[in-house]
Design a protein around this motif. Structure first.
Motif, PDB file in Angstrom:
ATOM      1  N   LYS A   1       7.262  86.054  15.957  1.00 49.44           N
ATOM      2  CA  LYS A   1       8.122  86.992  15.236  1.00 49.44           C
ATOM      3  C   LYS A   1       8.681  88.078  16.156  1.00 49.44           C
ATOM      4  O   LYS A   1       8.797  89.235  15.790  1.00 49.44           O
ATOM      5  CB  LYS A   1       7.371  87.619  14.067  1.00 49.44           C
ATOM      6  N   LYS A   2       9.022  87.649  17.364  1.00 52.11           N
ATOM      7  CA  LYS A   2       9.671  88.557  18.304  1.00 52.11           C
ATOM      8  C   LYS A   2      11.196  88.447  18.225  1.00 52.11           C
ATOM      9  O   LYS A   2      11.908  89.405  18.531  1.00 52.11           O
ATOM     10  CB  LYS A   2       9.214  88.271  19.733  1.00 52.11           C
ATOM     11  N   LEU A   3      11.674  87.271  17.815  1.00 56.99           N
ATOM     12  CA  LEU A   3      13.109  87.032  17.701  1.00 56.99           C
ATOM     13  C   LEU A   3      13.448  86.967  16.207  1.00 56.99           C
ATOM     14  O   LEU A   3      12.999  86.062  15.493  1.00 56.99           O
ATOM     15  CB  LEU A   3      13.488  85.730  18.399  1.00 56.99           C
ATOM     16  N   LEU A   4      14.245  87.928  15.749  1.00 58.22           N
ATOM     17  CA  LEU A   4      14.524  88.067  14.323  1.00 58.22           C
ATOM     18  C   LEU A   4      16.025  88.034  14.073  1.00 58.22           C
ATOM     19  O   LEU A   4      16.803  88.596  14.846  1.00 58.22           O
ATOM     20  CB  LEU A   4      13.949  89.384  13.793  1.00 58.22           C
ATOM     21  N   LEU A   5      16.417  87.396  12.977  1.00 64.91           N
ATOM     22  CA  LEU A   5      17.830  87.280  12.633  1.00 64.91           C
ATOM     23  C   LEU A   5      18.031  87.705  11.177  1.00 64.91           C
ATOM     24  O   LEU A   5      17.264  87.336  10.292  1.00 64.91           O
ATOM     25  CB  LEU A   5      18.317  85.841  12.801  1.00 64.91           C
ATOM     26  N   ARG A   6      19.087  88.475  10.953  1.00 62.27           N
ATOM     27  CA  ARG A   6      19.485  88.831   9.593  1.00 62.27           C
ATOM     28  C   ARG A   6      20.992  88.643   9.484  1.00 62.27           C
ATOM     29  O   ARG A   6      21.746  89.076  10.365  1.00 62.27           O
ATOM     30  CB  ARG A   6      19.096  90.259   9.259  1.00 62.27           C
ATOM     31  N   VAL A   7      21.415  88.021   8.409  1.00 64.88           N
ATOM     32  CA  VAL A   7      22.839  87.743   8.199  1.00 64.88           C
ATOM     33  C   VAL A   7      23.239  88.249   6.819  1.00 64.88           C
ATOM     34  O   VAL A   7      22.590  87.930   5.814  1.00 64.88           O
ATOM     35  CB  VAL A   7      23.155  86.242   8.317  1.00 64.88           C
ATOM     36  N   ASN A   8      24.307  89.032   6.767  1.00 66.85           N
ATOM     37  CA  ASN A   8      24.904  89.467   5.516  1.00 66.85           C
ATOM     38  C   ASN A   8      26.340  88.959   5.465  1.00 66.85           C
ATOM     39  O   ASN A   8      27.042  88.950   6.481  1.00 66.85           O
ATOM     40  CB  ASN A   8      24.894  90.991   5.409  1.00 66.85           C
ATOM     41  N   ALA A   9      26.758  88.552   4.275  1.00 64.77           N
ATOM     42  CA  ALA A   9      28.109  88.021   4.122  1.00 64.77           C
ATOM     43  C   ALA A   9      28.641  88.379   2.735  1.00 64.77           C
ATOM     44  O   ALA A   9      27.863  88.609   1.799  1.00 64.77           O
ATOM     45  CB  ALA A   9      28.119  86.506   4.324  1.00 64.77           C
TER      46      ALA A   9
ATOM     47  N   VAL B   1      10.735  92.005  23.543  1.00 62.87           N
ATOM     48  CA  VAL B   1      10.157  91.353  24.715  1.00 62.87           C
ATOM     49  C   VAL B   1       8.673  91.654  24.794  1.00 62.87           C
ATOM     50  O   VAL B   1       7.838  90.775  24.972  1.00 62.87           O
ATOM     51  CB  VAL B   1      10.885  91.819  25.995  1.00 62.87           C
ATOM     52  N   ASP B   2       8.330  92.931  24.666  1.00 61.72           N
ATOM     53  CA  ASP B   2       6.930  93.359  24.664  1.00 61.72           C
ATOM     54  C   ASP B   2       6.873  94.718  23.977  1.00 61.72           C
ATOM     55  O   ASP B   2       7.826  95.134  23.323  1.00 61.72           O
ATOM     56  CB  ASP B   2       6.355  93.416  26.085  1.00 61.72           C
ATOM     57  N   ASP B   3       5.743  95.422  24.120  1.00 59.74           N
ATOM     58  CA  ASP B   3       5.589  96.706  23.449  1.00 59.74           C
ATOM     59  C   ASP B   3       6.507  97.779  24.026  1.00 59.74           C
ATOM     60  O   ASP B   3       6.669  98.840  23.416  1.00 59.74           O
ATOM     61  CB  ASP B   3       4.135  97.194  23.552  1.00 59.74           C
ATOM     62  N   LYS B   4       7.126  97.507  25.170  1.00 62.76           N
ATOM     63  CA  LYS B   4       7.976  98.510  25.800  1.00 62.76           C
ATOM     64  C   LYS B   4       9.467  98.209  25.676  1.00 62.76           C
ATOM     65  O   LYS B   4      10.280  99.120  25.549  1.00 62.76           O
ATOM     66  CB  LYS B   4       7.611  98.660  27.276  1.00 62.76           C
ATOM     67  N   LEU B   5       9.831  96.950  25.736  1.00 57.44           N
ATOM     68  CA  LEU B   5      11.243  96.580  25.836  1.00 57.44           C
ATOM     69  C   LEU B   5      11.690  95.790  24.613  1.00 57.44           C
ATOM     70  O   LEU B   5      11.023  94.839  24.189  1.00 57.44           O
ATOM     71  CB  LEU B   5      11.470  95.749  27.094  1.00 57.44           C
TER      72      LEU B   5
ATOM     73  N   MET C   1      19.702  98.363  24.150  1.00 58.27           N
ATOM     74  CA  MET C   1      18.437  98.063  24.816  1.00 58.27           C
ATOM     75  C   MET C   1      17.557  99.299  24.711  1.00 58.27           C
ATOM     76  O   MET C   1      17.970 100.403  25.085  1.00 58.27           O
ATOM     77  CB  MET C   1      18.655  97.699  26.281  1.00 58.27           C
ATOM     78  N   ASN C   2      16.344  99.117  24.189  1.00 60.38           N
ATOM     79  CA  ASN C   2      15.395 100.215  24.045  1.00 60.38           C
ATOM     80  C   ASN C   2      14.195  99.962  24.941  1.00 60.38           C
ATOM     81  O   ASN C   2      13.628  98.855  24.936  1.00 60.38           O
ATOM     82  CB  ASN C   2      14.941 100.338  22.584  1.00 60.38           C
ATOM     83  N   TYR C   3      13.819 101.003  25.695  1.00 59.19           N
ATOM     84  CA  TYR C   3      12.684 100.869  26.613  1.00 59.19           C
ATOM     85  C   TYR C   3      11.790 102.089  26.489  1.00 59.19           C
ATOM     86  O   TYR C   3      12.273 103.242  26.479  1.00 59.19           O
ATOM     87  CB  TYR C   3      13.170 100.729  28.053  1.00 59.19           C
ATOM     88  N   ARG C   4      10.482 101.835  26.347  1.00 58.18           N
ATOM     89  CA  ARG C   4       9.503 102.923  26.254  1.00 58.18           C
ATOM     90  C   ARG C   4       8.762 103.031  27.581  1.00 58.18           C
ATOM     91  O   ARG C   4       8.013 102.143  27.964  1.00 58.18           O
ATOM     92  CB  ARG C   4       8.520 102.657  25.115  1.00 58.18           C
ATOM     93  N   PHE C   5       9.022 104.134  28.285  1.00 59.76           N
ATOM     94  CA  PHE C   5       8.346 104.351  29.568  1.00 59.76           C
ATOM     95  C   PHE C   5       6.858 104.631  29.356  1.00 59.76           C
ATOM     96  O   PHE C   5       6.005 104.105  30.062  1.00 59.76           O
ATOM     97  CB  PHE C   5       8.988 105.535  30.310  1.00 59.76           C
TER      98      PHE C   5
END
Length: 781
Positions: free
Chosen positions: A264-272, A299-303, A364-368
């Motif tokens: 469940k790392k790759l998630l898709l939502r579609v609205n139409a 990708v992981d807990d950071k990215l 892109m979100n990254y947690r240092f």
């Protein structure tokens, strides 16, 4: 090196919350007794509270409708304490509680990461804003963006989307100034047409000049309209809805969410959405096709990455608008004298305009670490206008053969061929650190914005005249209109605006209940493009500060606030008859505001009340052929109240009131001096909606809703030359009946119960929709 040493003096609490069958307990609230700190459990059942002063505390997990659970936790410096909860309810029971509306005040959740561009609670934010949730949009069976905005206090439609190039989106009045919806997820998202509500998670209406965080190119001195789209989550879920109604409404929407991998790392939502609707007038229609995918990857807990897209295709006729002659005295000053039949469109279904819009956003979100995060975002949008745009403009004199009791309007048509492309790149850094005992929540950002406007349309051609007595001399066949337009030469253009900005904001917590916001933007604007003349190419640099102060007399329940907010607008140089260029500085709006925010009785009541005073200065005044002064002033003052309540399970109430006093204080044009600007809209407005859903018994899931809007008199023309044309005050009432269970929902809605005849305008006149019936059936899986 103070910050690292100080950071070691605090600890962290984290943990999981699960139901009795081991499933994550999303949306449970975690609070730390005796402090303002807390957290919301995410979709994975996890929570975390940072920067906790060492000591022994009581930690409580609660959700309205369930028995709260508490545990004692000891927090040590530089140590993470693990506290897990297991609710006695299973996941199915928890979902029933959430779906049934027992979660705290489902219409009153104002928490937002977009308003301050950082995760700041509403009670901590010195800025006023209203939120319109997707739950409210569903309950009111809303199918248009304009109707959704009726639920925000202080905002009123000036005119419907025209579809024309450049500014074809709808216009609204907010705190005395015209504003258009230009933001999607806090980023530029322009349209030359309307917006579809299928992909809207919430609409945020930010009040007051917001140039510090959002710049100058896409905002109004009255505020910002920001659309927050639906995002993917990690469980399979979907809904298909069919809505039918008056005036040929047929609308189908779909919302499907699914994880694409086992982790469940790759998630898709579609609205139409598929939307067809006719006008309530004798001609007119719109067809909308909408598709909005959203993909997230952790990708992981950071990215993590998130990509949103919206593809909207629309075709229809632009609404009938009467433009009064602004250069001479009005011949009529009331609706009854005008004699306009609101069922007349004075258009043809053969003359349509298309407004395809594409919006793409990637982040892109990254947690240092626990203190610092990075967000990199790219936004691209394209908005087009292709086809016929027409309007009616009052002729400046009586014509032979027309009775003087009725006004006569000329019809003008152009063939639009315009494209607006925008690009926005942002880099934001958010920090949460301490210096000594003082907490700092920091935002540092860079922003590049580009807008390219290309116009290859025709000019305007006259196609007949319309008399309010009913006569229309125009030939509205497409063949005839095309033949007339062959001589209406356009002026092709290709212009570009570029803005380079840097901004910073620091929310300083002197104590857990006293904080200050200090913000500043540096903005460099460049105007040019392939077709821009040398005199039109210029650049300007502006500073935009923002300050706020918040004190919570009762922690996490009541706050009083004050703010100073700034907005600005770039002013083009003027070329005099002698060939000299006069350069101006940017025009500025400055707001002072004070008020209170409440979140009481376990969030059963949320409210905001405030008084604001906006002064617009540095407006350019032309005193003579070569004489200019940049000292013009406008004033806008007012009071607003915004309330959402859930006093007992199943009962939800929203209500709002606004009063605005606007005036042109200093100008070289006597037409406007001392008068209320026509863009200011009605002086007083009220919105309300109350609904009740039975939570127990044989009719569990059955509910009723009732509400509406009031607007005071609106001076749509208010000039010395013309005089005053005022639209009368009106009240429009709506009601609904609905039945909602786990797998399906049925709603019946009646808009404009009393069939009230009412109008909108901005030096224009536009009839609004009469009574309409809607029925909606949703299947959920």
């Amino acid at each position: 090196m103070i910050a690292p040493a100080s950071a070691q003096q605090t600890g962290t609490i984290r943990g999981t919350v699960k139901t009795s069958d081991g499933k994550p307990a999303e949306a449970v609230s975690i609070s730390l007794k005796g402090t303002a700190k807390g957290a919301m459990v995410n979709e994975k059942g996890n929570y975390q509270i940072n920067h906790v002063t060492p000591g022994t505390y009581t930690l409580t997990a609660q959700l309205i409708g369930l028995m709260p659970q508490s545990q004692t936790v000891e927090v040590k410096a530089n140590v993470t304490a693990i506290v897990d909860f297991t609710l006695s309810e299973n996941n199915q029971k928890l979902q029933e509680v959430i779906v049934s509306g027992n979660k705290p005040n489902k219409f009153g959740n104002k928490e937002s990461a977009y308003v301050a561009r950082m995760p700041l609670k509403n009670l901590e934010n010195p800025q006023v804003y209203s939120v319109i949730s997707s739950e409210l949009i569903k309950e009111q069976v809303i199918t248009s963006f304009n109707d959704a905005l009726k639920n925000a206090p202080g905002i009123d439609k000036l005119w419907t989307s025209t579809g024309r190039g450049g500014d074809g989106a709808g216009y609204f009045s907010l705190r005395g100034f015209a504003v258009q919806p230009t933001m999607v997820n806090g980023l530029p998202g322009l349209t030359n047409g309307g917006l579809d509500v299928a992909n809207i998670e919430r609409i945020e209406v930010l009040k007051g000049p917001s140039g510090t965080l959002f710049g100058s190119s896409l905002i109004s001195y009255g505020g910002v309209i920001n659309v927050v789209t639906k995002k993917p989550f990690d469980t399979f879920k979907g809904e298909v809805n069919y809505t039918a109604g008056s005036f040929g409404l047929n609308r189908i929407t779909a919302d499907v969410n699914a994880p694409l991998d086992e982790d469940k790392k790759l998630l898709l939502r579609v609205n139409a959405a598929y939307h067809d609707e006719n006008s309530f007038q004798d001609a007119g229609f719109k067809k909308v096709r909408f598709f909005a995918p959203s993909l997230s990857y952790k990708v992981d807990d950071k990215l993590s990455f998130l990509v949103n897209a919206e593809f909207l295709s629309s075709e229809g006729t632009n609404p009938a608008m009467l433009f009064f002659d602004r250069g001479t005295a009005l011949r009529v000053t009331t609706l009854s004298e005008l004699g306009y039949d609101p069922k007349k469109s004075y258009t043809s279904n053969a003359l349509t305009i298309k407004n395809p819009t594409t919006t793409l956003q990637a982040q892109m979100n990254y947690r240092f670490n626990d203190q610092w995060t990075s967000q990199t975002v790219l936004s691209r949008s394209t908005a087009k206008s292709l086809g016929y745009y027409s309007y009616l403009y009052e002729v400046s004199r009586y014509l032979p053969g027309y009775p003087n009791v009725s006004s006569t309007f000329g019809r003008y048509i152009s063939d639009q061929n315009a494209t607006t492309n925008t690009t926005d790149i942002q880099q934001n850094f958010n920090g949460d650190i301490k210096t000594g005992s003082i907490r700092h929540r920091i935002l540092v950002g860079l922003d590049y914005f580009s807008r390219v406007a290309i116009d290859n349309g025709t000019g305007y051609a006259a196609v007949g005249r319309v008399n309010m007595a009913g006569e229309d001399t125009g030939n509205l066949s497409r063949q005839y209109v095309d033949s007339v337009l062959t001589s209406a030469k356009g002026s092709p253009s290709n212009t570009q605006q570029q803005v380079y900005s840097a901004y910073a904001s620091d929310v300083v917590n002197f104590t857990s209940t006293l904080s200050a916001m200090l913000s500043l933007r540096v903005d460099h604007f460049k105007n040019g493009g392939l077709s821009a003349a040398a005199s039109d190419k210029y650049s300007q640099t502006a500073l935009s500060p923002k300050f706020g102060l918040v004190y919570q007399p009762v922690a996490d329940k009541l706050s009083v606030f004050a703010n100073y907010m700034n907005g600005f607008s770039n002013v083009a140089p003027v070329r005099t008859q002698e060939g000299q260029t006069i350069v101006f500085k940017p025009e500025h709006a400055n707001q002072l505001e004070a008020g209170a925010k409440m979140n009481l009785w376990d969030s059963k009541l949320t409210a905001t009340v405030s008084y604001y005073d906006i002064k617009v200065s540095d407006k350019v005044r032309q005193l003579g052929p070569n004489q200019y002064l940049q000292d013009g002033e406008n004033s806008s003052k007012g009071f607003e109240a915004d309330i959402a309540a859930n006093p007992v399970p199943g009962l939800n109430i929203i209500a709002g009131y606004s009063h605005n006093t606007s005036k042109v204080i200093k100008t070289a044009d006597p037409d406007y001096l001392g008068r209320r600007p026509e863009e200011a809209g009605p002086q007083d407005m009220v919105n309300a909606w109350i609904s009740y859903r039975f939570e127990q018994g044989a009719i569990k899931g059955f509910g009723l809703g009732f509400g509406g809007n009031y607007a005071s008199e609106n001076k749509i023309l208010n000039r010395q030359t013309t005089g005053v044309f005022a639209l009368p005050a009106y009240t429009v009432l709506n009601a609904s009946v609905f039945y909602n269970v786990k797998s399906w929902a049925l709603s019946l809605k009646m808009d404009n119960l009393t069939n009230k005849e009412y109008y909108k305008g901005w030096s224009t006149l536009e009839a609004q929709r009469p009574r309409a019936f809607l029925a909606s059936l949703a299947l959920k899986f």
